[in-house]
Design a protein around this motif. Structure first.
Motif, PDB file in Angstrom:
ATOM      1  N   ASP A 113       0.811  -1.223   0.000  1.00  0.00           N
ATOM      2  CA  ASP A 113       0.000   0.000   0.000  1.00  0.00           C
ATOM      3  C   ASP A 113       0.841   1.269   0.000  1.00  0.00           C
ATOM      4  OD1 ASP A 113      -2.333  -1.528   0.069  1.00  0.00           O
ATOM      5  OD2 ASP A 113      -2.291  -1.658   2.260  1.00  0.00           O
ATOM      6  N   LYS A 114       1.988   1.228   0.680  1.00  0.00           N
ATOM      7  CA  LYS A 114       2.816   2.424   0.797  1.00  0.00           C
ATOM      8  C   LYS A 114       3.850   2.478  -0.328  1.00  0.00           C
ATOM      9  CE  LYS A 114       2.359   2.506   5.835  1.00  0.00           C
ATOM     10  NZ  LYS A 114       3.071   2.466   7.136  1.00  0.00           N
ATOM     11  N   ILE A 115       4.084   3.673  -0.834  1.00  0.00           N
ATOM     12  CA  ILE A 115       4.972   3.853  -1.981  1.00  0.00           C
ATOM     13  C   ILE A 115       6.382   3.340  -1.715  1.00  0.00           C
ATOM     14  CG2 ILE A 115       6.119   5.568  -3.435  1.00  0.00           C
ATOM     15  CD1 ILE A 115       3.562   7.242  -3.292  1.00  0.00           C
ATOM     16  N   GLN A 116       6.950   3.725  -0.569  1.00  0.00           N
ATOM     17  CA  GLN A 116       8.342   3.392  -0.275  1.00  0.00           C
ATOM     18  C   GLN A 116       8.495   2.037   0.424  1.00  0.00           C
ATOM     19  OE1 GLN A 116      10.734   4.980  -1.543  1.00  0.00           O
ATOM     20  NE2 GLN A 116       9.681   6.835  -2.212  1.00  0.00           N
ATOM     21  N   GLU A 117       7.392   1.362   0.648  1.00  0.00           N
ATOM     22  CA  GLU A 117       7.473   0.066   1.325  1.00  0.00           C
ATOM     23  C   GLU A 117       7.906  -1.020   0.341  1.00  0.00           C
ATOM     24  OE1 GLU A 117       4.656  -2.450   4.349  1.00  0.00           O
ATOM     25  OE2 GLU A 117       3.745  -1.737   2.498  1.00  0.00           O
ATOM     26  N   LEU A 118       8.974  -1.736   0.693  1.00  0.00           N
ATOM     27  CA  LEU A 118       9.482  -2.792  -0.182  1.00  0.00           C
ATOM     28  C   LEU A 118       9.509  -4.150   0.520  1.00  0.00           C
ATOM     29  CD1 LEU A 118      12.466  -1.012  -1.956  1.00  0.00           C
ATOM     30  CD2 LEU A 118      10.239  -1.584  -2.927  1.00  0.00           C
ATOM     31  N   LEU A 137      12.814   5.678  -4.105  1.00  0.00           N
ATOM     32  CA  LEU A 137      12.363   4.319  -4.417  1.00  0.00           C
ATOM     33  C   LEU A 137      13.411   3.568  -5.218  1.00  0.00           C
ATOM     34  CD1 LEU A 137      10.160   2.085  -4.628  1.00  0.00           C
ATOM     35  CD2 LEU A 137       9.342   3.263  -6.690  1.00  0.00           C
ATOM     36  N   ILE A 138      13.943   4.220  -6.256  1.00  0.00           N
ATOM     37  CA  ILE A 138      14.940   3.576  -7.120  1.00  0.00           C
ATOM     38  C   ILE A 138      16.199   3.228  -6.343  1.00  0.00           C
ATOM     39  CG2 ILE A 138      16.466   3.927  -9.091  1.00  0.00           C
ATOM     40  CD1 ILE A 138      13.602   3.278  -9.853  1.00  0.00           C
ATOM     41  N   GLU A 139      16.635   4.121  -5.473  1.00  0.00           N
ATOM     42  CA  GLU A 139      17.845   3.856  -4.697  1.00  0.00           C
ATOM     43  C   GLU A 139      17.649   2.657  -3.764  1.00  0.00           C
ATOM     44  OE1 GLU A 139      19.167   7.408  -2.791  1.00  0.00           O
ATOM     45  OE2 GLU A 139      19.451   8.492  -4.679  1.00  0.00           O
ATOM     46  N   ALA A 140      16.444   2.526  -3.202  1.00  0.00           N
ATOM     47  CA  ALA A 140      16.143   1.371  -2.350  1.00  0.00           C
ATOM     48  C   ALA A 140      16.146   0.084  -3.173  1.00  0.00           C
ATOM     49  CB  ALA A 140      14.796   1.558  -1.665  1.00  0.00           C
ATOM     50  N   LEU A 141      15.639   0.158  -4.386  1.00  0.00           N
ATOM     51  CA  LEU A 141      15.623  -1.008  -5.275  1.00  0.00           C
ATOM     52  C   LEU A 141      17.034  -1.379  -5.727  1.00  0.00           C
ATOM     53  CD1 LEU A 141      12.458  -0.117  -7.375  1.00  0.00           C
ATOM     54  CD2 LEU A 141      12.740  -2.177  -5.982  1.00  0.00           C
ATOM     55  N   LEU A 142      17.878  -0.365  -5.917  1.00  0.00           N
ATOM     56  CA  LEU A 142      19.261  -0.637  -6.295  1.00  0.00           C
ATOM     57  C   LEU A 142      20.008  -1.376  -5.187  1.00  0.00           C
ATOM     58  CD1 LEU A 142      20.258   2.704  -8.072  1.00  0.00           C
ATOM     59  CD2 LEU A 142      19.948   0.469  -9.139  1.00  0.00           C
ATOM     60  N   ASP A 143      19.680  -1.042  -3.945  1.00  0.00           N
ATOM     61  CA  ASP A 143      20.283  -1.755  -2.813  1.00  0.00           C
ATOM     62  C   ASP A 143      19.891  -3.226  -2.852  1.00  0.00           C
ATOM     63  OD1 ASP A 143      21.527   0.512  -1.877  1.00  0.00           O
ATOM     64  OD2 ASP A 143      19.928   1.032  -0.470  1.00  0.00           O
ATOM     65  N   GLN A 144      18.620  -3.495  -3.178  1.00  0.00           N
ATOM     66  CA  GLN A 144      18.152  -4.872  -3.300  1.00  0.00           C
ATOM     67  C   GLN A 144      18.839  -5.568  -4.478  1.00  0.00           C
ATOM     68  OE1 GLN A 144      16.031  -6.588  -1.320  1.00  0.00           O
ATOM     69  NE2 GLN A 144      15.893  -4.836   0.060  1.00  0.00           N
ATOM     70  N   LEU A 145      19.008  -4.831  -5.550  1.00  0.00           N
ATOM     71  CA  LEU A 145      19.632  -5.391  -6.751  1.00  0.00           C
ATOM     72  C   LEU A 145      21.053  -5.867  -6.459  1.00  0.00           C
ATOM     73  CD1 LEU A 145      19.280  -5.773  -9.884  1.00  0.00           C
ATOM     74  CD2 LEU A 145      20.363  -3.544 -10.132  1.00  0.00           C
ATOM     75  N   LYS A 146      21.781  -5.092  -5.662  1.00  0.00           N
ATOM     76  CA  LYS A 146      23.163  -5.440  -5.334  1.00  0.00           C
ATOM     77  C   LYS A 146      23.262  -6.566  -4.306  1.00  0.00           C
ATOM     78  CE  LYS A 146      24.182  -1.118  -4.408  1.00  0.00           C
ATOM     79  NZ  LYS A 146      24.927   0.093  -3.985  1.00  0.00           N
ATOM     80  N   SER A 147      22.195  -6.775  -3.539  1.00  0.00           N
ATOM     81  CA  SER A 147      22.217  -7.764  -2.458  1.00  0.00           C
ATOM     82  C   SER A 147      21.681  -9.126  -2.867  1.00  0.00           C
ATOM     83  CB  SER A 147      21.402  -7.245  -1.256  1.00  0.00           C
ATOM     84  OG  SER A 147      21.889  -6.005  -0.809  1.00  0.00           O
ATOM     85  N   HIS A 148      21.101  -9.220  -4.056  1.00  0.00           N
ATOM     86  CA  HIS A 148      20.459 -10.471  -4.459  1.00  0.00           C
ATOM     87  C   HIS A 148      20.913 -10.909  -5.854  1.00  0.00           C
ATOM     88  CE1 HIS A 148      17.654 -10.573  -1.044  1.00  0.00           C
ATOM     89  NE2 HIS A 148      17.604  -9.256  -1.162  1.00  0.00           N
ATOM     90  N   GLU A 149      20.584 -12.173  -6.159  1.00  0.00           N
ATOM     91  CA  GLU A 149      20.993 -12.787  -7.426  1.00  0.00           C
ATOM     92  C   GLU A 149      20.029 -12.412  -8.554  1.00  0.00           C
ATOM     93  OE1 GLU A 149      23.685 -14.243  -7.898  1.00  0.00           O
ATOM     94  OE2 GLU A 149      24.403 -14.955  -5.955  1.00  0.00           O
ATOM     95  N   VAL A 150      20.140 -11.176  -9.010  1.00  0.00           N
ATOM     96  CA  VAL A 150      19.310 -10.740 -10.144  1.00  0.00           C
ATOM     97  C   VAL A 150      20.146 -10.752 -11.419  1.00  0.00           C
ATOM     98  CG1 VAL A 150      17.868  -8.917 -11.100  1.00  0.00           C
ATOM     99  CG2 VAL A 150      17.905  -9.307  -8.624  1.00  0.00           C
TER     100      VAL A 150
END
Length: 212
Positions: A91-96, A165-178
């Motif tokens: 529901d929240k924009i920045q919630e991942l 939002l993008i910066e938070a997603l980039l952190d996830q991108l670097k931490s996982h096998e994408v």
């Protein structure tokens, strides 16, 4: 789930465990190992059922009724798929928090695909991998549209919110096998990784371009 051995191999392993012991000389370590294999077999069966249901429920493709959507040639639009996107978008924009589960699933699938599998099992996992990447791309698009609808008259605020939002997603991108899935032998999987990266780069800042 520790492993995803082919069912035939699991059955053979269980049979060997049974045949190697007699009813009169049943030792506790052997019993425990047998129980562990039996439990692992059942977990793997449940995981296979989950991947099959995942495919049936969410891979139906349907073109949007109106308007031109980005990446429409690569992403599904079915109602069930949309429900799945809404679930992981939150529901929240920045919630991942929910979206992080998709990144975790990508890690699991990467590990599973390194193991020996039957053709059917590998096809099921590849199908699930493709859908997971598609959902992840749609989650980012959905969040961007939500920011846009709330900040439509305030472009500066839109940029600030979207950059966060993008910066938070980039952190996830670097931490996982994408990115590891770019080397997948099937082109359709690599394409979905590129679609996800394309979504991240769309309207994003210089940091996103540099990181990717």
């Amino acid at each position: 789930i520790k492993s995803l051995l082919p069912l035939t191999e699991q059955q053979q392993t269980l049979k060997r465990a049974i045949d190697s012991i007699s009813a009169k000389r049943l030792k506790l370590p052997v019993v425990l190992k047998y129980k562990e294999l039996e439990k692992e077999w059942e977990l793997n069966k449940q995981f296979k059922i989950f991947t099959q249901n995942f495919k049936i429920g969410y891979e139906q493709r349907k073109q949007p009724e109106s308007g031109t959507k980005e990446f429409e040639d690569f992403l599904p639009y079915g109602s069930r798929f949309t429900e799945l996107v809404e679930l992981f978008a939150g529901d929240k924009i920045q919630e991942l928090k929910n979206a992080e589960n998709l990144f975790n699933l990508l890690d699991i699938l990467h590990q599973k695909l390194q193991q020996p599998l039957t053709g059917t099992e590998r096809a099921q996992l590849n199908s699930m991998l493709r859908t997971t990447l598609q959902v992840l791309s749609r989650v980012v698009i959905a969040k961007r549209e939500k920011i846009k609808s709330e900040k439509v008259k305030m472009p500066d605020e839109f940029k600030e919110e979207y950059d966060k939002l993008i910066e938070a997603l980039l952190d996830q991108l670097k931490s996982h096998e994408v990115m590891a899935h770019l080397s997948h032998p099937k082109d359709e999987i690599a394409v979905q990784v590129l679609v996800f990266l394309g979504v991240l780069l769309n309207n994003s800042n210089e940091k996103a371009q540099h990181e990717i």
